[in-house]
Design an enzyme around this catalytic site. Structure first.
Site, PDB file in Angstrom:
ATOM      1  N   ASN A  63       8.667   2.029 -86.544  1.00 34.16           N
ATOM      2  CA  ASN A  63       7.618   2.073 -85.523  1.00 34.16           C
ATOM      3  C   ASN A  63       8.251   2.447 -84.182  1.00 34.16           C
ATOM      4  O   ASN A  63       9.478   2.439 -84.030  1.00 34.16           O
ATOM      5  CB  ASN A  63       6.938   0.699 -85.428  1.00 34.16           C
ATOM      6  CG  ASN A  63       5.527   0.764 -84.863  1.00 34.16           C
ATOM      7  OD1 ASN A  63       4.830   1.770 -85.018  1.00 34.16           O
ATOM      8  ND2 ASN A  63       5.103  -0.280 -84.194  1.00 34.16           N
ATOM      9  N   LEU A  64       7.390   2.762 -83.225  1.00 33.19           N
ATOM     10  CA  LEU A  64       7.908   3.093 -81.894  1.00 33.19           C
ATOM     11  C   LEU A  64       8.482   1.849 -81.221  1.00 33.19           C
ATOM     12  O   LEU A  64       9.434   1.928 -80.453  1.00 33.19           O
ATOM     13  CB  LEU A  64       6.760   3.670 -81.055  1.00 33.19           C
ATOM     14  CG  LEU A  64       7.102   4.458 -79.810  1.00 33.19           C
ATOM     15  CD1 LEU A  64       8.022   5.627 -80.139  1.00 33.19           C
ATOM     16  CD2 LEU A  64       5.824   4.971 -79.152  1.00 33.19           C
ATOM     17  N   GLU A  65       7.874   0.707 -81.523  1.00 33.40           N
ATOM     18  CA  GLU A  65       8.286  -0.555 -80.877  1.00 33.40           C
ATOM     19  C   GLU A  65       8.004  -1.689 -81.856  1.00 33.40           C
ATOM     20  O   GLU A  65       7.244  -1.496 -82.810  1.00 33.40           O
ATOM     21  CB  GLU A  65       7.463  -0.759 -79.600  1.00 33.40           C
ATOM     22  CG  GLU A  65       5.982  -0.835 -79.904  1.00 33.40           C
ATOM     23  CD  GLU A  65       5.072  -0.565 -78.707  1.00 33.40           C
ATOM     24  OE1 GLU A  65       5.548  -0.495 -77.582  1.00 33.40           O
ATOM     25  OE2 GLU A  65       3.864  -0.449 -78.969  1.00 33.40           O
ATOM     26  N   ARG A  77     -14.013  12.704 -83.043  1.00 32.30           N
ATOM     27  CA  ARG A  77     -12.770  12.503 -83.795  1.00 32.30           C
ATOM     28  C   ARG A  77     -12.729  13.386 -85.046  1.00 32.30           C
ATOM     29  O   ARG A  77     -11.667  13.891 -85.416  1.00 32.30           O
ATOM     30  CB  ARG A  77     -12.621  11.020 -84.157  1.00 32.30           C
ATOM     31  CG  ARG A  77     -12.488  10.152 -82.893  1.00 32.30           C
ATOM     32  CD  ARG A  77     -12.326   8.700 -83.211  1.00 32.30           C
ATOM     33  NE  ARG A  77     -11.161   8.466 -84.035  1.00 32.30           N
ATOM     34  CZ  ARG A  77     -11.012   7.406 -84.822  1.00 32.30           C
ATOM     35  NH1 ARG A  77     -11.951   6.496 -84.893  1.00 32.30           N
ATOM     36  NH2 ARG A  77      -9.906   7.256 -85.538  1.00 32.30           N
ATOM     37  N   SER A 117       0.512  -1.383 -85.256  1.00 30.06           N
ATOM     38  CA  SER A 117       0.822  -2.472 -84.324  1.00 30.06           C
ATOM     39  C   SER A 117       0.755  -3.833 -85.004  1.00 30.06           C
ATOM     40  O   SER A 117       1.140  -4.845 -84.418  1.00 30.06           O
ATOM     41  CB  SER A 117      -0.158  -2.448 -83.149  1.00 30.06           C
ATOM     42  OG  SER A 117      -1.478  -2.617 -83.632  1.00 30.06           O
ATOM     43  N   ALA A 144       7.958   8.501 -85.098  1.00 30.46           N
ATOM     44  CA  ALA A 144       7.789   8.625 -86.551  1.00 30.46           C
ATOM     45  C   ALA A 144       8.377   9.932 -87.082  1.00 30.46           C
ATOM     46  O   ALA A 144       8.991   9.946 -88.142  1.00 30.46           O
ATOM     47  CB  ALA A 144       6.303   8.534 -86.904  1.00 30.46           C
ATOM     48  N   ASN A 191      -5.478   4.734 -91.503  1.00 31.95           N
ATOM     49  CA  ASN A 191      -5.982   5.890 -90.753  1.00 31.95           C
ATOM     50  C   ASN A 191      -7.182   6.518 -91.443  1.00 31.95           C
ATOM     51  O   ASN A 191      -7.252   6.567 -92.670  1.00 31.95           O
ATOM     52  CB  ASN A 191      -4.875   6.933 -90.589  1.00 31.95           C
ATOM     53  CG  ASN A 191      -3.717   6.384 -89.790  1.00 31.95           C
ATOM     54  OD1 ASN A 191      -3.851   5.350 -89.144  1.00 31.95           O
ATOM     55  ND2 ASN A 191      -2.579   7.047 -89.842  1.00 31.95           N
ATOM     56  N   HIS A 206      -9.504   1.972 -94.501  1.00 38.22           N
ATOM     57  CA  HIS A 206     -10.527   1.884 -93.455  1.00 38.22           C
ATOM     58  C   HIS A 206     -11.529   3.038 -93.523  1.00 38.22           C
ATOM     59  O   HIS A 206     -12.244   3.287 -92.558  1.00 38.22           O
ATOM     60  CB  HIS A 206      -9.867   1.827 -92.070  1.00 38.22           C
ATOM     61  CG  HIS A 206      -9.186   0.517 -91.797  1.00 38.22           C
ATOM     62  ND1 HIS A 206      -8.324   0.318 -90.747  1.00 38.22           N
ATOM     63  CD2 HIS A 206      -9.260  -0.676 -92.448  1.00 38.22           C
ATOM     64  CE1 HIS A 206      -7.887  -0.940 -90.766  1.00 38.22           C
ATOM     65  NE2 HIS A 206      -8.433  -1.553 -91.791  1.00 38.22           N
TER      66      HIS A 206
HETATM   67  P1  OAD Z   1      -2.550   0.773 -83.043  1.00 32.35           P
HETATM   68  O1  OAD Z   1      -3.016   1.695 -81.986  1.00 32.35           O
HETATM   69  O2  OAD Z   1      -2.938  -0.656 -82.939  1.00 32.35           O
HETATM   70  O3  OAD Z   1      -0.965   0.813 -83.159  1.00 32.35           O
HETATM   71  C1  OAD Z   1      -0.256   2.021 -83.260  1.00 32.35           C
HETATM   72  C2  OAD Z   1       1.227   1.711 -83.369  1.00 32.35           C
HETATM   73  O4  OAD Z   1       1.921   2.925 -83.515  1.00 32.35           O
HETATM   74  C3  OAD Z   1       1.813   0.977 -82.151  1.00 32.35           C
HETATM   75  O5  OAD Z   1       2.630  -0.116 -82.581  1.00 32.35           O
HETATM   76  C4  OAD Z   1       2.660   2.061 -81.479  1.00 32.35           C
HETATM   77  O6  OAD Z   1       3.829   1.539 -80.867  1.00 32.35           O
HETATM   78  C5  OAD Z   1       3.047   2.927 -82.669  1.00 32.35           C
HETATM   79  N1  OAD Z   1       3.317   4.338 -82.295  1.00 32.35           N
HETATM   80  C6  OAD Z   1       2.742   5.089 -81.323  1.00 32.35           C
HETATM   81  N2  OAD Z   1       3.243   6.324 -81.318  1.00 32.35           N
HETATM   82  C7  OAD Z   1       4.157   6.373 -82.302  1.00 32.35           C
HETATM   83  C8  OAD Z   1       5.031   7.386 -82.806  1.00 32.35           C
HETATM   84  N3  OAD Z   1       5.069   8.610 -82.277  1.00 32.35           N
HETATM   85  N4  OAD Z   1       5.849   7.068 -83.847  1.00 32.35           N
HETATM   86  C9  OAD Z   1       5.834   5.832 -84.390  1.00 32.35           C
HETATM   87  N5  OAD Z   1       5.036   4.837 -83.962  1.00 32.35           N
HETATM   88  C10 OAD Z   1       4.207   5.110 -82.950  1.00 32.35           C
HETATM   89  O7  OAD Z   1      -3.039   1.401 -84.438  1.00 32.35           O
HETATM   90  P2  OAD Z   1      -3.137   0.707 -85.871  1.00 32.35           P
HETATM   91  O8  OAD Z   1      -2.093  -0.325 -86.041  1.00 32.35           O
HETATM   92  O9  OAD Z   1      -3.245   1.787 -86.861  1.00 32.35           O
HETATM   93  O10 OAD Z   1      -9.296   0.036 -87.384  1.00 32.35           O
HETATM   94  O11 OAD Z   1      -4.544  -0.013 -85.743  1.00 32.35           O
HETATM   95  C11 OAD Z   1      -5.065  -0.689 -86.850  1.00 32.35           C
HETATM   96  C12 OAD Z   1      -6.555  -0.567 -86.875  1.00 32.35           C
HETATM   97  O12 OAD Z   1      -7.088  -0.972 -85.605  1.00 32.35           O
HETATM   98  C13 OAD Z   1      -7.086   0.845 -87.041  1.00 32.35           C
HETATM   99  O13 OAD Z   1      -7.131   1.280 -88.373  1.00 32.35           O
HETATM  100  C14 OAD Z   1      -8.456   0.742 -86.456  1.00 32.35           C
HETATM  101  C15 OAD Z   1      -8.146  -0.069 -85.229  1.00 32.35           C
HETATM  102  O14 OAD Z   1      -9.154  -0.825 -84.707  1.00 32.35           O
HETATM  103  C16 OAD Z   1     -10.602   0.282 -87.432  1.00 32.35           C
HETATM  104  O15 OAD Z   1     -11.159   1.069 -86.675  1.00 32.35           O
HETATM  105  C17 OAD Z   1     -11.320  -0.504 -88.473  1.00 32.35           C
END
Ligand code: OAD
Length: 239
Positions: free
Chosen positions: A210-212, A59, A185, A228, A92, A116
């Site tokens: 958000n996307l959804e 990554r 999410s 986004a 992120n 994080h």
């Molecule tokens: P998720 O993968 O859980 O969620 C990503 C969100 O972004 C989802 O609701 C998608 O619908 C949305 N999405 C995807 N593509 C998109 C786009 N092009 N435009 C807008 N929205 C879009 O990721 P996080 O919510 O960031 O933690 O996850 C939270 C934490 O869980 C992370 O920081 C990580 C993970 O486990 C650790 O590793 C500690």
């Protein structure tokens, strides 16, 4: 909104998706190909440090091939013209918000809290000292602080560990007039709980981009769904 108000922005993996970085919970997301307990917990690291280092090395290396997109730039652009305060809280671990801000002089108070951790930093488990880090990391590396081998780990907050900046974030949430959640999410606490807390306190206007719909979508006053890079510049464009 007055140009002197406090805007708190929370971002998640969705804001970086169109830069080419995988989200976590999509069907082809990072948590599909990897077990959370193996690569994102202290216990997983103790069991198999090499596997964990490889996951984050991959990554970290990806960061060289990606750039901030229009959504990161829209936030940076807002910071360049907003006279009030902008607090950017990101879950992120990429550096795309930081890179979008390069060359931008914030007009008011601006702070970014990567709660994080960061792929671009490592932490020595013996001394807790944190250093900038750009390349691959392995158990062979010796830390500069105590000269020990194998003590360096990615400076990433794993499950079961305390996120960074919680005090600063709590204080910023208390000052927020507008709270905008982007590309998350809403499934990981404490970040997932920010909107619920603000909804109870009834002081800030709460917006989801958000996307959804996220897990906490019902708590937002205003919701816009789409990519986004399309909806974030439109939302902040008028401010
Ligand atoms: P998720 O993968 O859980 O969620 C990503 C969100 O972004 C989802 O609701 C998608 O619908 C949305 N999405 C995807 N593509 C998109 C786009 N092009 N435009 C807008 N929205 C879009 O990721 P996080 O919510 O960031 O933690 O996850 C939270 C934490 O869980 C992370 O920081 C990580 C993970 O486990 C650790 O590793 C500690």
């Amino acid at each position: 909104m007055r140009n002197t108000d406090t805007i708190v922005i929370l971002t998640g993996a969705g804001i970086s998706a169109e830069s080419g970085l995988q989200t976590f919970r999509a069907e082809d997301g990072l948590w599909c190909g990897h077990k959370v307990e193996e690569v994102a917990t202290p216990e997983g690291f103790a069991r198999n440090p090499q596997k964990v280092q490889q996951f984050y090395n991959m990554r970290r290396a990806q960061l060289q091939d990606v750039s901030p997109n229009a959504a990161h730039q829209a936030i940076a652009g807002l910071a360049g013209r907003w006279r009030g305060e902008i607090v950017l809280i990101t879950q992120n671990v990429d550096d795309l918000h930081q890179r979008a801000m390069e060359g931008v002089t914030p007009k008011g108070n601006y702070a970014c809290y990567p709660m994080h951790g960061s792929l671009k930093r490592v932490r020595c488990t013996a001394s807790e000292e944190v250093s900038e880090w750009d390349s691959d990391l392995s158990a062979e590396h010796t830390c500069l602080c105590c000269n020990l081998r194998g003590t360096l780990r990615p400076d990433i907050v794993w499950f079961g560990e305390m996120p960074y900046f919680l005090e600063e974030i709590g204080a910023a949430l208390d000052r927020a007039t507008l709270f905008v959640s982007i590309g998350t999410s809403g499934s990981v606490y404490p970040a997932a709980g920010f909107v619920q807390q603000l909804r109870l306190e009834k002081r800030a206007h709460l917006v989801e981009l958000n996307l959804e719909p996220s897990a906490g979508s019902q708590y937002f006053h205003e919701r816009h769904y789409g990519k986004a890079t399309e909806i974030v510049p439109v939302f902040f464009g008028g401010m």
